[in-house]
Design an enzyme around this catalytic site. Structure first.
Site, PDB file in Angstrom:
ATOM      1  N   ASP A   1       0.821  -1.207   0.000  1.00 24.82           N
ATOM      2  CA  ASP A   1       0.000   0.000   0.000  1.00 24.82           C
ATOM      3  C   ASP A   1       0.851   1.251   0.000  1.00 24.82           C
ATOM      4  OD1 ASP A   1      -1.682  -2.261   1.460  1.00 24.82           O
ATOM      5  OD2 ASP A   1      -3.054  -0.824   0.521  1.00 24.82           O
TER       6      ASP A   1
HETATM    7  C1  LIG Z   1      -2.686  -4.610  -5.023  1.00 22.76           C
HETATM    8  S1  LIG Z   1      -3.623  -4.249  -3.609  1.00 22.76           S
HETATM    9  C2  LIG Z   1      -2.452  -3.739  -2.482  1.00 22.76           C
HETATM   10  C3  LIG Z   1      -2.921  -3.898  -1.048  1.00 22.76           C
HETATM   11  O1  LIG Z   1      -4.215  -3.300  -0.787  1.00 22.76           O
HETATM   12  C4  LIG Z   1      -4.923  -4.141   0.157  1.00 22.76           C
HETATM   13  O2  LIG Z   1      -5.487  -3.413   1.219  1.00 22.76           O
HETATM   14  P1  LIG Z   1      -7.110  -3.223   1.307  1.00 22.76           P
HETATM   15  O3  LIG Z   1      -7.744  -4.522   0.932  1.00 22.76           O
HETATM   16  O4  LIG Z   1      -7.337  -2.820   2.758  1.00 22.76           O
HETATM   17  O5  LIG Z   1      -7.413  -2.089   0.350  1.00 22.76           O
HETATM   18  C5  LIG Z   1      -3.861  -5.061   0.688  1.00 22.76           C
HETATM   19  O6  LIG Z   1      -3.057  -4.418   1.664  1.00 22.76           O
HETATM   20  C6  LIG Z   1      -3.093  -5.325  -0.588  1.00 22.76           C
HETATM   21  O7  LIG Z   1      -1.907  -6.003  -0.397  1.00 22.76           O
END
Ligand SMILES: CSC[C@H]1O[C@H](OP(=O)(O)O)[C@H](O)[C@@H]1O
Length: 371
Positions: A255
């Site tokens: 992220d």
């Molecule tokens: C390619 S997605 C990157 C990253 O985003 C996700 O977080 P969330 O589901 O809370 O938006 C997760 O940390 C992924 O690894």
């Protein structure tokens, strides 16, 4: 969604946007119409759409939808009024979720793009400016998929090289980083797709990823949909999997990756990296360069989103924990660069300089356009 349909987190056709409500997956496939920036903001905040790249593209498309509809309703007196509204709305979109930097990079870069376009257009060229914004938002969606396919191929190459395995690999991933976290193909899950396409993937292990269950609800869905050899495990089973020598490598998404390589990713990533270090298993990050934040020197500076207690204590609206118990619910953690084997991007895989515990991404990607 039939087995042969593409898994699309976002759809955008002729200025009309819909997004797949990921809170209802995998049991219900439902696309919500997005007709304004606020619709986009709400969908991101509620995690109907999630995943660092998908959040950025969804935000950009929601801006374009709003600008186009306001332009057609003659709401803008001139290009200055349109520009000011667009800049305000990009700033608003940045407040939807704090950790994934892709959203912030997109907003800041889009502002520069809009201001540059504004400078070269006459004051009454409102439709031209609106259409330029629309074209750029659509290009972000297309570019994301192209980058993910490059990440997939670079990642497959890096994993074969690091593990020295010429036959099939058994790879663990965490959370969801596939077509449901991006505009398509995925980042870490894109690496698994590329390995599979090259007949190099023996097994993809996905963790449930409590509390939102991105793994159990989304990654398992994608693996089955694409007929990849997938096995779902509980978050608590990771170290036992490694102890039993059932995995050759790990690849996860990101992220926010900061200048020294410290990486914020879904909660639980850090402890997987610790176990990889103990069991001497390569641990890779896979992400587009739009996930890199060179303004931060170390992971301690990353803002970690905390989410509602109800998301920890219930599933699909069914409460299963004591209603009065207090909850700590950070959505991300930070893995230090020292635990990261390599960072796979669309520009290639970056490794720590010889003898260094950290990356030097500022110089390693000095000549790369970061959006
Ligand atoms: C390619 S997605 C990157 C990253 O985003 C996700 O977080 P969330 O589901 O809370 O938006 C997760 O940390 C992924 O690894």
């Amino acid at each position: 969604m039939t087995q042969d349909s593409n898994l699309e987190s976002l759809r955008y056709v002729d200025g009309k946007m819909t997004l797949l409500d990921q809170l209802q997956l995998p049991l219900i496939v439902h696309y919500d119409a997005i007709t304004s920036v606020q619709d986009g903001w709400d969908a991101i905040r509620e995690m109907k759409v999630r995943g660092a790249p998908a959040i950025a593209v969804a935000a950009a498309l929601s801006l374009s939808v709003e600008i186009l509809s306001m332009t057609k309703a003659n709401k803008f007196s001139d290009t200055s009024a349109l520009k000011e509204h667009a800049l305000e709305q990009l700033e608003h979109l940045k407040s939807s979720r704090p950790t994934a930097v892709n959203l912030f990079n997109m907003a800041d870069w889009f502002k520069v793009y809009i201001e540059d376009k504004y400078e070269v257009l006459s004051k009454d060229s409102v439709l031209e400016l609106a259409e330029a914004i629309d074209e750029k938002a659509k290009k972000m969606m297309v570019d994301d998929v192209s980058k993910n396919k490059l990440i997939g191929d670079h990642g497959a190459e890096a994993m074969v090289k690091m593990t020295q395995k010429k036959d099939e690999l058994r790879v663990l991933t965490h959370c969801n980083t596939g077509s449901l976290a991006t505009a398509g193909y995925g980042t870490a899950l894109g690496v698994l797709r590329s390995l599979h396409a090259q007949n190099l993937l023996k097994r993809a292990y996905c963790t449930e990823t409590r509390p939102y269950l991105q793994g159990a609800r989304l990654t398992a869905f994608e693996l089955s949909h694409d007929k990849l050899p997938g096995t779902l495990i509980a978050d608590s089973m990771v170290s036992m999997l490694f102890k039993n020598k059932m995995a050759d490598a790990v690849v996860v998404g990101a992220d926010r990756i900061v200048a020294n390589g410290d990486t914020a990713n879904k909660i639980g990533t850090y402890q997987i990296a610790i176990s990889c270090a103990y069991h001497k298993i390569p641990f890779f990050i896979a992400a587009p360069t739009t996930t890199i934040d060179l303004s931060l020197k170390s992971g301690d500076q990353i803002v970690i989103e905390e989410r509602a207690a109800t998301e920890m204590k219930s599933i699909s609206g069914v409460m299963f924990a004591d209603p009065d118990i207090e909850v700590w619910n950070p959505a991300f953690d930070v893995t230090p660069a020292t635990l990261i084997t390599g960072i796979i991007t669309e520009c290639g895989t970056f490794y720590k300089p010889e003898g260094s515990d950290t990356f030097d991404l500022s110089s390693q990607i000095a000549n790369i356009q970061l959006v």
